[in-house]
Every structure is written in structure tokens, then in C-alpha cells.
Design a protein around this motif. Structure first.
Motif, PDB file in Angstrom:
ATOM      1  N   ALA A   1     -89.225  18.574  -7.533  1.00  0.00           N
ATOM      2  CA  ALA A   1     -89.798  17.263  -7.839  1.00  0.00           C
ATOM      3  C   ALA A   1     -88.725  16.202  -7.732  1.00  0.00           C
ATOM      4  O   ALA A   1     -87.530  16.478  -7.910  1.00  0.00           O
ATOM      5  CB  ALA A   1     -90.425  17.264  -9.235  1.00  0.00           C
ATOM      6  N   LEU A   2     -89.175  14.993  -7.442  1.00  0.00           N
ATOM      7  CA  LEU A   2     -88.295  13.828  -7.413  1.00  0.00           C
ATOM      8  C   LEU A   2     -89.050  12.686  -8.074  1.00  0.00           C
ATOM      9  O   LEU A   2     -90.210  12.418  -7.735  1.00  0.00           O
ATOM     10  CB  LEU A   2     -87.907  13.476  -5.981  1.00  0.00           C
TER      11      LEU A   2
ATOM     12  N   ALA B   1     -85.007  17.311  -8.688  1.00  0.00           N
ATOM     13  CA  ALA B   1     -84.845  18.709  -9.094  1.00  0.00           C
ATOM     14  C   ALA B   1     -85.098  19.579  -7.875  1.00  0.00           C
ATOM     15  O   ALA B   1     -86.245  19.922  -7.554  1.00  0.00           O
ATOM     16  CB  ALA B   1     -85.816  19.062 -10.215  1.00  0.00           C
ATOM     17  N   GLY B   2     -84.014  19.901  -7.158  1.00  0.00           N
ATOM     18  CA  GLY B   2     -84.134  20.752  -5.972  1.00  0.00           C
ATOM     19  C   GLY B   2     -84.887  20.122  -4.837  1.00  0.00           C
ATOM     20  O   GLY B   2     -85.387  20.829  -3.954  1.00  0.00           O
ATOM     21  N   HIS B   3     -84.999  18.796  -4.844  1.00  0.00           N
ATOM     22  CA  HIS B   3     -85.814  18.119  -3.841  1.00  0.00           C
ATOM     23  C   HIS B   3     -84.939  17.350  -2.862  1.00  0.00           C
ATOM     24  O   HIS B   3     -83.813  16.957  -3.175  1.00  0.00           O
ATOM     25  CB  HIS B   3     -86.788  17.153  -4.518  1.00  0.00           C
ATOM     26  N   SER B   4     -85.470  17.121  -1.659  1.00  0.00           N
ATOM     27  CA  SER B   4     -84.739  16.386  -0.625  1.00  0.00           C
ATOM     28  C   SER B   4     -84.539  14.933  -1.045  1.00  0.00           C
ATOM     29  O   SER B   4     -85.406  14.334  -1.692  1.00  0.00           O
ATOM     30  CB  SER B   4     -85.504  16.439   0.699  1.00  0.00           C
ATOM     31  N   PRO B   5     -83.413  14.323  -0.664  1.00  0.00           N
ATOM     32  CA  PRO B   5     -83.104  12.952  -1.105  1.00  0.00           C
ATOM     33  C   PRO B   5     -83.974  11.924  -0.393  1.00  0.00           C
ATOM     34  O   PRO B   5     -84.436  12.139   0.730  1.00  0.00           O
ATOM     35  CB  PRO B   5     -81.635  12.792  -0.713  1.00  0.00           C
ATOM     36  N   PRO B   6     -84.183  10.755  -1.040  1.00  0.00           N
ATOM     37  CA  PRO B   6     -84.930   9.676  -0.381  1.00  0.00           C
ATOM     38  C   PRO B   6     -84.161   9.146   0.828  1.00  0.00           C
ATOM     39  O   PRO B   6     -82.946   9.322   0.942  1.00  0.00           O
ATOM     40  CB  PRO B   6     -85.055   8.619  -1.473  1.00  0.00           C
ATOM     41  N   LEU B   7     -84.874   8.480   1.706  1.00  0.00           N
ATOM     42  CA  LEU B   7     -84.281   7.892   2.904  1.00  0.00           C
ATOM     43  C   LEU B   7     -84.531   6.394   2.873  1.00  0.00           C
ATOM     44  O   LEU B   7     -85.676   5.937   2.780  1.00  0.00           O
ATOM     45  CB  LEU B   7     -84.899   8.507   4.159  1.00  0.00           C
TER      46      LEU B   7
ATOM     47  N   ARG C   1     -79.187  -0.763   7.975  1.00  0.00           N
ATOM     48  CA  ARG C   1     -78.764   0.579   7.574  1.00  0.00           C
ATOM     49  C   ARG C   1     -79.962   1.520   7.548  1.00  0.00           C
ATOM     50  O   ARG C   1     -81.100   1.123   7.278  1.00  0.00           O
ATOM     51  CB  ARG C   1     -78.099   0.550   6.197  1.00  0.00           C
ATOM     52  N   THR C   2     -79.672   2.769   7.815  1.00  0.00           N
ATOM     53  CA  THR C   2     -80.626   3.870   7.633  1.00  0.00           C
ATOM     54  C   THR C   2     -79.811   5.019   7.073  1.00  0.00           C
ATOM     55  O   THR C   2     -78.989   5.610   7.787  1.00  0.00           O
ATOM     56  CB  THR C   2     -81.281   4.273   8.969  1.00  0.00           C
ATOM     57  N   GLU C   3     -80.021   5.328   5.802  1.00  0.00           N
ATOM     58  CA  GLU C   3     -79.164   6.318   5.154  1.00  0.00           C
ATOM     59  C   GLU C   3     -79.915   7.065   4.062  1.00  0.00           C
ATOM     60  O   GLU C   3     -80.855   6.532   3.457  1.00  0.00           O
ATOM     61  CB  GLU C   3     -77.924   5.636   4.560  1.00  0.00           C
ATOM     62  N   PHE C   4     -79.495   8.301   3.834  1.00  0.00           N
ATOM     63  CA  PHE C   4     -80.034   9.080   2.736  1.00  0.00           C
ATOM     64  C   PHE C   4     -79.359   8.653   1.435  1.00  0.00           C
ATOM     65  O   PHE C   4     -78.145   8.376   1.412  1.00  0.00           O
ATOM     66  CB  PHE C   4     -79.799  10.577   2.962  1.00  0.00           C
ATOM     67  N   VAL C   5     -80.139   8.593   0.376  1.00  0.00           N
ATOM     68  CA  VAL C   5     -79.597   8.288  -0.942  1.00  0.00           C
ATOM     69  C   VAL C   5     -78.913   9.544  -1.479  1.00  0.00           C
ATOM     70  O   VAL C   5     -79.515  10.626  -1.513  1.00  0.00           O
ATOM     71  CB  VAL C   5     -80.703   7.825  -1.904  1.00  0.00           C
ATOM     72  N   GLU C   6     -77.663   9.410  -1.878  1.00  0.00           N
ATOM     73  CA  GLU C   6     -76.883  10.565  -2.327  1.00  0.00           C
ATOM     74  C   GLU C   6     -77.272  10.962  -3.750  1.00  0.00           C
ATOM     75  O   GLU C   6     -76.724  10.457  -4.731  1.00  0.00           O
ATOM     76  CB  GLU C   6     -75.391  10.251  -2.251  1.00  0.00           C
TER      77      GLU C   6
END
Length: 481
Positions: free
Chosen positions: A349-350, A366-372, A378-383
Motif C-alpha cells: 500500500a501507498l 509499505a512495499g509499494h512502488s514509488p510515485p512518479l 522534470r520527470t522523476e521517481f519520488v525517493e
């Protein structure tokens, strides 16, 4: 409006047999005396040449004809078994039946007697306009009407509807006469579709261009084939209803509409796998003009996973209303609930706490892929911090991350199914997603729905409905104004 003749299958000629009252074309008279033997039945193998035939030759011819017919029947049923959709199976039924009874056109009507649907009509060699024209004929005047309205008999019954010469019938409905003349058919043959356990499913009707009717041998072969086809249709119908039920249930567990919150625009896209799964999303208004955003995924597939996803989403909503400003606390409560109530279940879940007026987002996963984050510059994943899925640790806790979005930027929250459907390793799937988001045309960036559609089309070239797409996909796009 006439369809081309169906091809021959295993020595069964698909052309329409000559009507009984029509004289055959003249041919030169043979020099030898006429053969006193009875005429051959249609579609049997030819008799050996010569004036004398050994004893039992007629029986051998009949046996050879049956072997030929059964071989064709086996090929046709194998082809039918390869269909996995109701409409495809109906079209194959019509095509094979036309070969067996010597017709060129036909239609199959699916009307399950339990009233649960789906009700549909499929044509062979008939356009949509032709089918619409047939629908103008009163139902009780159609040749297959008695088979549709009668109670279902046993699957092995011999019920059939034979109309060898429609225009010779004194009581033919005037509208039926007009439609038959317009479409160019003069005879029909119909068989019921009924399956053990499912009851009456509908009827199949074949149309002849000239007055004609199938022979006794053709009727027997067609009857055997249609009984087999009805059982296959019954299984496909049950599967179709299960999928439709799962889709409806899944849709009811997701938000019926996205909220309207000043300062942001929302769009969501999702697709359920063939077995139904546990991917979900949510967006809910919170106190102080805030907005809660969430995506998640429950392990497994089928009704159990769908129900678990619904419970998880409902619980997260309650925790978000009470302590949404602290995403870590929301996910900690959710993890405790999952561990106590469903210890064998795992989920990711996020949750993001969004303040539209400040364009500020606080997120925990919680074990989920990061937002984009997608924008002009800019185009980046949130760390986000690495953390285990819910239900795997005795006590879950991970730090949250706060980031600032600029005006016109879009945040994409997505489930892992989007990455899994690419078929690539994780690093390549993330790279493909990043490239797709970076390549959104400038003209589309003002619409979060258009951004989501472009990303999906680019990441999944075969589309969300590709046959190999067994994973659920959920995507939530949030654009800041």
C-alpha cells in the motif's frame, strides 16, 4: 448480401443440396441400362465402378460414409473446443453447422432460460442490416421460435424445426414472406441449444437459398455436433457470467467517482485481470481542505483477493479520516489490522496526504512502488524509503517523505501490475515507465486523464486488454493547478 460458400471439410460438401422438386440438369444418356440400385444418399462415398458389385458393397459404402462423416465431426468439434468466448463459439457453431447441413447462411440466438443472460444474436453470411431486418419479423413467425419458447428437453433430444419450402406454406406470416424474399432464402432448418445443467440456451437456424432440407444422415451429424456445441457453450456461458460478476464486484469496491477538490485534477484508470485481483485505488477529501490518495495491492486472485482489497480500502479510509496527516500512522494501523484479522494475507500500500493549496505531498509506502512526478522540467521517481509489505513484520514502521509539486505537474500513483505486464525485469520496467512519462506531449499535460492514457499506451503497446495481461492495473493521476 449472400455470403460465399463454406469450404468442404473431410468430404462433406457444404453446398446447398438440390431441392426435391427441382429437376437435375440434363446430361447425355448412358449407353448402358439404368442401374436398378437405389440412389446414393448425399455426401456418401461413390460406389465402385462396374456393372456388378460384390455382396455387402452397399453396407461398405454406408460404413465408409459414416466414417467420413464422423472424421469431419471430430475435426469440427476440435475447432469448436479451441474457442474461449461465447460469441466466437456461436460463430464457429454456425460455420460448422452450415457445412454439415449444406447451407450457406444462418443465425444463432442465445437466450438462456434462466433469464440471467447474456442475450445475443450472431449471424453467418448476414450483415447487421440483415439481422435487423429479421428482427422485424414477429417472433412467433420465425422458424426457430418453437425451440426458443418451448421448455428445454434433454440434451440428446430429437427436437428440430424443418421448413423445407417457406413460400409453399399457406399460413406463412406476410412480414416473414417479405423478409425472406428480400434476403433471398426459401427454406430453413433449426436445432435447439440445450446443455445438461444449464437447460435451454437458445437455438441455431440455417437458411437455404432454394427450397431444400437436410438428409437424414446430415441431420444425425448436425444433431451430434450441436449437442456437443451446446455443452461447450454452457461452460463458456458460466465462465462469462463469473467474469462479469467479478468485474461488477470489483467496480463496486472502487470509488464510484473521484472527488472534486480545489487546486487539483484527478483521473484514474484500472483494468481487472481475467480471474479478478486485489489492486485498488482511492481518493478521499480530508479535513482542512486536504486530500488523501492511496493505491494498493493484495496478494492472490479471485473473489477472496477482491473481498480482501475491499476490506483494506475501507479500513484505510477510516484511519485516514482520523490521522491522515501522518501517513506512517495510517499504514501502521492498517498493518496491525491485517496481521490480526488476516495473518496469512500479504498486501502492499501507498498513502499520500496532499495539501492542494500548498502543493505539498507527504507520502509513505509499505512495499509499494514509488510515485512518479511528471512536469515540464522534470520527470522523476519520488525517493521513498524501502519497507516490507503489510503483514510481514511484527511491527511495521517506515519514515514518510515530503515533496513539493510545481503548478502544472502531475503525480502518478500506480500498482505493480503496470510493471509486471511489461514482462521486463524490474529495472527495465521502471525505465520504460519513466520514458513513457517523460514523453507525454505538451498538449496533453494539462489533462491528467490524457497523461494516464498516454503512459499506459506507451508502457503497454499491446494494450490493457492483451490476452497475456493476467495482472491487475490501477493508475491514479493527480495534477496540481
Amino acid at each position: 448480401m449472400n455470403a460465399p460458400h463454406a469450404s468442404k471439410v473431410s468430404e462433406i460438401n457444404s453446398t446447398v443440396p438440390a431441392p426435391a422438386h427441382t429437376a437435375p440438369p440434363a446430361s447425355p444418356a448412358p449407353e448402358t441400362p439404368a442401374d436398378p440400385r437405389p440412389a446414393q444418399a448425399p455426401h456418401t462415398l461413390p460406389a465402385p465402378a462396374g456393372p456388378h458389385r460384390p455382396p455387402g458393397a452397399l453396407l461398405q459404402d454406408r460404413l465408409a460414409g459414416w466414417v467420413c462423416g464422423l472424421t469431419a465431426l471430430h475435426e469440427l468439434t476440435e475447432r469448436l473446443a479451441r474457442t474461449d468466448e461465447v460469441d466466437d463459439a456461436l460463430r464457429e457453431l454456425l460455420r460448422a453447422g452450415a457445412v454439415l447441413v449444406g447451407a450457406r447462411r444462418g443465425l444463432a440466438v442465445l437466450e438462456p432460460e434462466d433469464g440471467l443472460g447474456p442475450d445475443t444474436t450472431v449471424g453467418l453470411g448476414l450483415s447487421r442490416a440483415d439481422l435487423g431486418c429479421l428482427e422485424t419479423v414477429p417472433r412467433d413467425a420465425m422458424p426457430h421460435a418453437p425451440l426458443l419458447d418451448a421448455a428445454a428437453g434433454p440434451p440428446g433430444g430429437d427436437r428440430e424445426a424443418v421448413r423445407p419450402d417457406l413460400f409453399a406454406e399457406p399460413g406463412l406470416d406476410p412480414r416473414h414472406r417479405e423478409v425472406a424474399a428480400r434476403l433471398g432464402y426459401a427454406a430453413s432448418y433449426a436445432l435447439p441449444l440445450s446443455a445438461e445443467g444449464a437447460g435451454r440456451l437458445g437455438a441455431a437456424l440455417w437458411l437455404y437459398d432454394e427450397p431444400a432440407e437436410p438428409s437424414a444422415r446430415q441431420r444425425r451429424l448436425a444433431g451430434l455436433y450441436v449437442r456437443c456445441a451446446a455443452e461447450h457453450l454452457g461452460r463458456l456461458l458460466e465462465r462469462h457470467r463469473t467474469r462479469a460478476c467479478m468485474t461488477t464486484l470489483y467496480e463496486e469496491l472502487l470509488p464510484s467517482r473521484l472527488p472534486r477538490v480545489p487546486g487539483v485534477q484527478l483521473a484514474a484508470r484500472r483494468r481487472t485481470g481475467p480471474r479478478g485481483g486485489g489492486d485498488w485505488y482511492d481518493a478521499l477529501p480530508l479535513p482542512d481542505a486536504a486530500l488523501g490518495l492511496a493505491v494498493g495491492s493484495v496478494t492472490g486472485a479471485g473473489p477472496g483477493a477482491v473481498a480482501a482489497a475491499g476490506r483494506l480500502r475501507a479500513s484505510l479510509r477510516a484511519y485516514a479520516v482520523m490521522e491522515g496527516e501522518d501517513p506512517v500512522a495510517v499504514l501502521s494501523d492498517l498493518e496491525l489490522l491485517l496481521r490480526l484479522t488476516e495473518p496469512a494475507r500479504r498486501a502492499t500500500a501507498l498513502f499520500a496526504y496532499c495539501e492542494p493549496a500548498l502543493r505539498r505531498v507527504t507520502v509513505a509506502g509499505a512495499g509499494h512502488s514509488p510515485p512518479l512526478l511528471v512536469g515540464e522540467r522534470r520527470t522523476e521517481f519520488v525517493e521513498t524509503s524501502l519497507s516490507a509489505p503489510l503483514g510481514m513484520l511484527a511491527c511495521w514502521e517506515a519514515p514518510s517523505v515530503e515533496f513539493q509539486a510545481a503548478a502544472g505537474e502531475t503525480v502518478l500513483l500506480y500498482t505493480d501490475g503496470l510493471l509486471h505486464r511489461t514482462g521486463d525485469p524490474a529495472d527495465r520496467a521502471f525505465a520504460r515507465l519513466h520514458a513513457a512519462a517523460a514523453g507525454v506531449p505538451r498538449a496533453l499535460r494539462g489533462d491528467p486523464g490524457a497523461v494516464a492514457d498516454h503512459v499506459l499506451r506507451t508502457v503497454l503497446p499491446d494494450g490493457l486488454d492483451a490476452s497475456g495481461g493476467v495482472e491487475d492495473v490501477a493508475l491514479l493521476a493527480v495534477r496540481f493547478e
